[in-house]
Design a protein around this motif. Sequence first.
Motif, PDB file in Angstrom:
ATOM      1  N   ASP A  57       0.840  -1.197   0.000  1.00 53.54           N
ATOM      2  CA  ASP A  57       0.000   0.000   0.000  1.00 53.54           C
ATOM      3  C   ASP A  57       0.882   1.256   0.000  1.00 53.54           C
ATOM      4  OD1 ASP A  57      -1.746   2.085   0.483  1.00 53.54           O
ATOM      5  OD2 ASP A  57      -2.925   0.989   1.976  1.00 53.54           O
ATOM      6  N   GLU A  59       0.166   4.246   0.654  1.00 59.81           N
ATOM      7  CA  GLU A  59      -0.121   5.108   1.804  1.00 59.81           C
ATOM      8  C   GLU A  59       0.676   4.670   3.029  1.00 59.81           C
ATOM      9  OE1 GLU A  59      -3.995   6.803   4.298  1.00 59.81           O
ATOM     10  OE2 GLU A  59      -4.278   5.576   2.498  1.00 59.81           O
ATOM     11  N   ILE A  60       0.789   3.346   3.222  1.00 62.81           N
ATOM     12  CA  ILE A  60       1.587   2.824   4.341  1.00 62.81           C
ATOM     13  C   ILE A  60       3.069   3.105   4.101  1.00 62.81           C
ATOM     14  CG2 ILE A  60       2.286   0.734   5.585  1.00 62.81           C
ATOM     15  CD1 ILE A  60      -0.481  -0.392   5.089  1.00 62.81           C
ATOM     16  N   ALA A  62       4.289   5.581   2.497  1.00 60.78           N
ATOM     17  CA  ALA A  62       4.468   7.013   2.752  1.00 60.78           C
ATOM     18  C   ALA A  62       4.557   7.291   4.242  1.00 60.78           C
ATOM     19  CB  ALA A  62       3.315   7.797   2.129  1.00 60.78           C
ATOM     20  N   TYR A  63       3.720   6.622   5.014  1.00 56.83           N
ATOM     21  CA  TYR A  63       3.727   6.794   6.477  1.00 56.83           C
ATOM     22  C   TYR A  63       5.084   6.386   7.042  1.00 56.83           C
ATOM     23  CZ  TYR A  63       2.098   6.569  11.335  1.00 56.83           C
ATOM     24  OH  TYR A  63       1.943   6.770  12.678  1.00 56.83           O
ATOM     25  N   SER A  66       7.821   8.870   6.252  1.00 58.93           N
ATOM     26  CA  SER A  66       7.676  10.108   7.018  1.00 58.93           C
ATOM     27  C   SER A  66       8.293   9.982   8.409  1.00 58.93           C
ATOM     28  CB  SER A  66       6.195  10.490   7.158  1.00 58.93           C
ATOM     29  OG  SER A  66       5.630  10.774   5.903  1.00 58.93           O
ATOM     30  N   GLU A  87       4.161   7.650  -6.866  1.00 56.42           N
ATOM     31  CA  GLU A  87       2.913   7.301  -6.186  1.00 56.42           C
ATOM     32  C   GLU A  87       3.054   7.424  -4.668  1.00 56.42           C
ATOM     33  OE1 GLU A  87      -0.379   3.644  -6.347  1.00 56.42           O
ATOM     34  OE2 GLU A  87       1.534   3.472  -7.420  1.00 56.42           O
ATOM     35  N   VAL A  88       4.191   6.979  -4.143  1.00 58.80           N
ATOM     36  CA  VAL A  88       4.422   7.060  -2.694  1.00 58.80           C
ATOM     37  C   VAL A  88       4.557   8.514  -2.253  1.00 58.80           C
ATOM     38  CG1 VAL A  88       6.045   6.516  -0.837  1.00 58.80           C
ATOM     39  CG2 VAL A  88       5.466   4.770  -2.526  1.00 58.80           C
ATOM     40  N   GLN A  90       3.348  11.154  -3.576  1.00 56.75           N
ATOM     41  CA  GLN A  90       2.069  11.870  -3.666  1.00 56.75           C
ATOM     42  C   GLN A  90       1.163  11.569  -2.477  1.00 56.75           C
ATOM     43  OE1 GLN A  90       0.941  10.588  -7.636  1.00 56.75           O
ATOM     44  NE2 GLN A  90       1.391  12.603  -8.490  1.00 56.75           N
ATOM     45  N   GLU A  91       1.445  10.481  -1.765  1.00 52.85           N
ATOM     46  CA  GLU A  91       0.672  10.144  -0.570  1.00 52.85           C
ATOM     47  C   GLU A  91       1.197  10.866   0.671  1.00 52.85           C
ATOM     48  OE1 GLU A  91      -2.026   8.410  -0.224  1.00 52.85           O
ATOM     49  OE2 GLU A  91      -2.214   7.703  -2.291  1.00 52.85           O
ATOM     50  N   MET A  92       2.367  11.501   0.542  1.00 54.20           N
ATOM     51  CA  MET A  92       2.998  12.146   1.687  1.00 54.20           C
ATOM     52  C   MET A  92       2.629  13.622   1.744  1.00 54.20           C
ATOM     53  SD  MET A  92       6.841  10.515   1.407  1.00 54.20           S
ATOM     54  CE  MET A  92       7.324  11.115   3.015  1.00 54.20           C
ATOM     55  N   ASP A 164      -8.274  17.183   2.723  1.00 54.73           N
ATOM     56  CA  ASP A 164      -6.845  17.145   2.374  1.00 54.73           C
ATOM     57  C   ASP A 164      -6.091  18.385   2.828  1.00 54.73           C
ATOM     58  OD1 ASP A 164      -7.253  14.696   1.106  1.00 54.73           O
ATOM     59  OD2 ASP A 164      -7.782  15.692  -0.790  1.00 54.73           O
TER      60      ASP A 164
END
Length: 451
Positions: A57, A59-60, A62-63, A66, A87-88, A90-92, A164
């Motif tokens: 995922d 989103e994960i 990216a988390y 971070s 893609e990663v 852009q989730e951050m 957002d």
Amino acid sequence: MEQKHQLLLDTARRLIRRGAYPHLSKLLSKIHPADIAHLFRYLDLKEQRILFNLIEDPEISAYVLSELDHSTGAQLLEQIDRETITEVLQEMPYDDAVDIIRNMPDELAEEILNIMQDEDSTEIEQLLSYDEDSAGGIMSTEIFSLREDMSVQEAIEALQRAEDVEMVFYLYVTDEYNHLVGVLSLRQLLTVPPQTQLKDIMTRDVIRVTTDTDQEEVAHLVARYNILAIPVVDESNKLMGIVTVDDVIDVMREEATEDIFKMAGASEEELLYGFKSFKIARLRLPWLLVNLFGGVITGYLMWMFKATLEQIVALVSFVPVITGMGGNVGGQSATIVVRGFATGRIDMGTLRRVFFKELRVGFIMGTVCGSTIGLVAWFWHHNPYLGLVVGLAMVTAMTVAASMGVLAPTFFKKIGVDPAIASSPFVQTANDITGILIYFGTATMFLQLLL
């Protein structure tokens, strides 16, 4: 490490060793992203890459990035395909994405920005234009603001539609040109009549910083006023972004880590080199060479006083004590001053008081230690005048060392150099030299009594 995380770490390492990647992937899908990020802190880069590539995922991913050191995050992303990197990122949050892009090779960073969507790349390029240690470099541009001519009811409806954006700690109010004119809290918004205009209830005196404000100063303001976020404006007072308390905590951690490394004569760069001994040695050598030449100077000074030493050999017994205690006291004072500068508790206005306070502390400690070592010298070598010389030298050396511990960081700060480098080993070396001068100078003055 608590038992839960230790168990996860042991399991992850065992699965990596066995190459049981399907099982490892299944494990990652069942644990919280924060726990995954915590695991990465205890793995080497090779293990991190294996684990990161198994996170499906974005989103994960990216988390996790971070929560990691930005240079490590960049190294992890460099190993995967460009589309997935984009893609990663852009989730951050934009500010975190910028920190990682700064640590990428220039060609890769440019390629990623070209692939990203226009809106994302524009925001990121804007943040990249600011100094990375400034408010502009750490701010989030995903902000929520309200127009001053809106009613409370319109403001609440706008807030309910907001998506957002960075967590809304405060509601910033702007005029028609997006200039920051006020701030209000959610509580204020909910406790007044619906038709009230925001300009009638907002607080006009807003604590703010500009995009070029140093990140340490931003952290000081947040800590001083106990606020959860601080708005960032440009030179014309246009609202550009906000810095939230979680960013400030990161800044404080980074600055404290940087100061500790500098005070030890090392560099945070070492973390990037892992177990590469020669590169790490190259980073540490400069300050060790300072100590080396300081030791040579100390030896030369002792050679200059060889006539005194030849007549009173017992003086050699206390050279390590004099230089060691002076270095310790100077290091303590320098640490207090460096930390005071870093936290804002000490500035040029309070420096005079700090100097005389450390001078008194050094004298008190010197008197106690000097009396003790003087008695030791007297009973050891059966010479009361030797005890007097050693005691006086100790008092003087420790008092001077405490003063130097204040003056050295202040000098570096005055000339625009980070005062952290003025602590150990610089102060240690300087105090060794002054300690030797004070000790043998005192012994030479009392030479006739010592014979």
